[in-house]
Design a protein around this motif. Structure first.
Motif, PDB file in Angstrom:
ATOM      1  N   VAL A 100       0.814  -1.217   0.000  1.00  0.00           N
ATOM      2  CA  VAL A 100       0.000   0.000   0.000  1.00  0.00           C
ATOM      3  C   VAL A 100       0.850   1.270   0.000  1.00  0.00           C
ATOM      4  CG1 VAL A 100      -2.165  -0.897   0.910  1.00  0.00           C
ATOM      5  CG2 VAL A 100      -0.343  -0.315   2.496  1.00  0.00           C
ATOM      6  N   GLU A 101       2.086   1.163   0.473  1.00  0.00           N
ATOM      7  CA  GLU A 101       2.962   2.334   0.427  1.00  0.00           C
ATOM      8  C   GLU A 101       4.402   1.844   0.408  1.00  0.00           C
ATOM      9  OE1 GLU A 101       2.277   5.167   3.595  1.00  0.00           O
ATOM     10  OE2 GLU A 101       4.075   6.308   3.098  1.00  0.00           O
ATOM     11  N   ARG A 102       5.249   2.505  -0.357  1.00  0.00           N
ATOM     12  CA  ARG A 102       6.643   2.055  -0.405  1.00  0.00           C
ATOM     13  C   ARG A 102       7.588   3.227  -0.523  1.00  0.00           C
ATOM     14  NH1 ARG A 102       7.548  -1.899  -4.884  1.00  0.00           N
ATOM     15  NH2 ARG A 102       9.737  -1.348  -4.695  1.00  0.00           N
ATOM     16  N   HIS A 103       8.788   3.020  -0.014  1.00  0.00           N
ATOM     17  CA  HIS A 103       9.868   3.995  -0.165  1.00  0.00           C
ATOM     18  C   HIS A 103      11.099   3.235  -0.632  1.00  0.00           C
ATOM     19  CE1 HIS A 103       7.564   7.125   1.887  1.00  0.00           C
ATOM     20  NE2 HIS A 103       7.218   6.200   2.764  1.00  0.00           N
ATOM     21  N   GLU A 104      11.858   3.880  -1.478  1.00  0.00           N
ATOM     22  CA  GLU A 104      13.002   3.182  -2.074  1.00  0.00           C
ATOM     23  C   GLU A 104      14.158   4.153  -2.228  1.00  0.00           C
ATOM     24  OE1 GLU A 104      11.819   0.839  -5.419  1.00  0.00           O
ATOM     25  OE2 GLU A 104      13.822   0.879  -6.304  1.00  0.00           O
ATOM     26  N   ALA A 105      15.360   3.687  -2.018  1.00  0.00           N
ATOM     27  CA  ALA A 105      16.537   4.526  -2.236  1.00  0.00           C
ATOM     28  C   ALA A 105      17.600   3.721  -2.960  1.00  0.00           C
ATOM     29  CB  ALA A 105      17.089   5.027  -0.901  1.00  0.00           C
ATOM     30  N   VAL A 106      18.326   4.393  -3.833  1.00  0.00           N
ATOM     31  CA  VAL A 106      19.455   3.751  -4.499  1.00  0.00           C
ATOM     32  C   VAL A 106      20.554   3.569  -3.454  1.00  0.00           C
ATOM     33  CG1 VAL A 106      21.257   4.092  -6.240  1.00  0.00           C
ATOM     34  CG2 VAL A 106      18.892   4.759  -6.720  1.00  0.00           C
ATOM     35  N   ARG A 107      21.178   2.406  -3.470  1.00  0.00           N
ATOM     36  CA  ARG A 107      22.238   2.159  -2.514  1.00  0.00           C
ATOM     37  C   ARG A 107      23.572   2.089  -3.257  1.00  0.00           C
ATOM     38  NH1 ARG A 107      25.310  -1.309  -0.591  1.00  0.00           N
ATOM     39  NH2 ARG A 107      24.751  -3.034  -1.936  1.00  0.00           N
ATOM     40  N   PRO A 108      24.485   3.008  -2.972  1.00  0.00           N
ATOM     41  CA  PRO A 108      25.775   2.905  -3.635  1.00  0.00           C
ATOM     42  C   PRO A 108      26.486   1.630  -3.208  1.00  0.00           C
ATOM     43  CG  PRO A 108      25.806   4.632  -1.957  1.00  0.00           C
ATOM     44  CD  PRO A 108      24.418   4.094  -1.999  1.00  0.00           C
TER      45      PRO A 108
END
Ligand SMILES: [Zn+2]
Length: 399
Positions: A100-108
């Motif tokens: 229902v909700e998501r957060h995402e970040a690129v990981r070096p």
């Protein structure tokens, strides 16, 4: 009543969680229970707000139709986390399995220490917790990690992609989230296999092999409906089957010619003549696209790496006689271009009776397979004992 000695409530809720809305009559049939038992269990789950019932649409049949039972979104959710090679993801997942909700970040890839990864996930987790509907209880926390995980406390014993050895990932994430609940951590390929079996390409199959490609290759092997996790929980490390010991490429584990060294990201990119500073999914897709367009060097790379992929897959089919081999992660991009080569290896190297019914597929859940597997870890307690879990988890504010 807070106990469920017959486990009917958990079993019924699990059916609804995995299969979606279904009539009481069908539930009774699937679970082998009589209709009055189903009625009683549904009433208890309905009183707890976990399910609702409604009359079905026009069935075209005479007589009183069986009520349809559906999992109620907005009453119980989990927080799911995914630490992959190039990204970290956190999501709130409702009963029924909807993200229902998501957060995402690129990981070096460089400098991914425990502190930074946990800090990013904690920030996301707290946002997700705050934005959950007021009436919804967080019933569990699950995480997927691209490495070897000690069951019980979520210790990363060996995570070569991030360079982690014996890092207390699960305990530290749980402590910082401050929700008073442990984070249950699993290996990404194990979780991908279970997610695909429950909700994806392998739905309903009792024997399957799931291969998850990124820098390396992880495996999840399900035999007779059960994941082969081995003595310490470290089973299915198919990436380190040695398939080319004499001339093979060096592997991150220190060996040579491992399956993942021959079919992992670097194998494809190096064989295609791509520079060392190109990596990741976009680089893999670029090689595959070039191969599909007929570029000779890219085509040759896909063929050669596809041949090693076929050799590994053939070994796995001979060993486990799965109904299906499922390709996830970057293998989802590579396999369609290399399918003919892989199939040739299977025709050559798999015993005829073991390949009679084999199906090869890319995963249905895409890049969310591991995240959804993590969510399923979080739901396990609720699905084992719904009312006791709800009573125990109650309303918790952030510590
Ligand atoms: Zn290796």
């Amino acid at each position: 009543m807070l106990r469920d000695p017959s486990n009917n409530l958990g079993a019924l809720l699990r059916h609804l969680h995995l299969d979606g809305p279904v009539s009481r009559a069908v539930l009774a049939e699937r679970m082998g229970l009589n209709r009055s038992t189903i009625l009683a269990a549904t009433a208890e789950l309905s009183a707890a707000g976990l399910v609702s019932e409604e009359a079905p649409g026009d069935t075209g049949r005479r007589g009183r139709p069986s009520l349809v039972v559906r999992p109620e979104p907005g009453r119980a959710h989990v927080l799911a986390f995914d630490v992959a090679v190039d990204r970290v993801v956190a999501a709130r997942v409702d009963l029924g399995g909807t993200i229902v909700e998501r957060h995402e970040a690129v990981r070096p890839r460089a400098g991914a220490d425990l502190d930074r990864v946990v800090e990013a996930l904690t920030r996301f987790g707290r946002q997700l917790h705050r934005s959950a509907p007021a009436g919804s209880t967080c019933v569990g926390l699950g995480a997927s990690y691209c490495g070897m995980i000690r069951p019980g406390d979520g210790m990363v014993r060996f995570g070569p992609e991030l360079g982690w050895v014996d890092q207390a990932f699960g305990a530290e994430l749980g402590r910082r989230l401050g929700l008073g609940r442990p984070v249950i951590v699993g290996n990404e390929a194990h979780l991908g296999a279970q997610a695909e079996q429950r909700r994806g390409a392998g739905r309903g199959l009792r024997n399957l092999v799931y291969l998850h490609g990124d820098v390396g290759v992880g495996g999840g092997i399900i035999v007779g409906g059960t994941l082969l996790d081995g003595d310490g929980g470290y089973g299915c490390e198919v990436g380190h089957m040695v398939i080319n010991p004499y001339d093979g490429r060096p592997c991150g584990c220190g060996s040579r010619g491992c399956f993942e060294a021959e079919v992992g990201e670097r194998a494809l990119l190096d064989t295609a003549g791509r520079p060392a500073d190109e990596f990741g999914r976009d680089a893999i897709r670029a090689v595959v696209d070039d191969a599909v367009r007929g570029d000779p060097r890219a085509s040759d790379a896909v063929r050669r790496v596809g041949d090693w992929l076929g050799i590994g897959v053939a070994n796995l089919i001979n060993l486990f006689n799965p109904a299906m081999v499922i390709f996830g992660g970057m293998l989802r991009d590579l396999y369609p271009a290399a399918a003919a080569t892989v199939q040739r290896r299977i025709a050559t190297n798999v015993l005829p009776v073991a390949r009679e019914r084999i199906r090869l597929r890319i995963c249905d859940l895409g890049d969310d397979a591991t995240l959804i597997g993590a969510a399923e870890l979080g739901f396990e307690e609720l699905l084992s004992d719904p009312l006791a879990t709800l009573a125990r988890t109650g309303d918790r504010s952030l510590g």
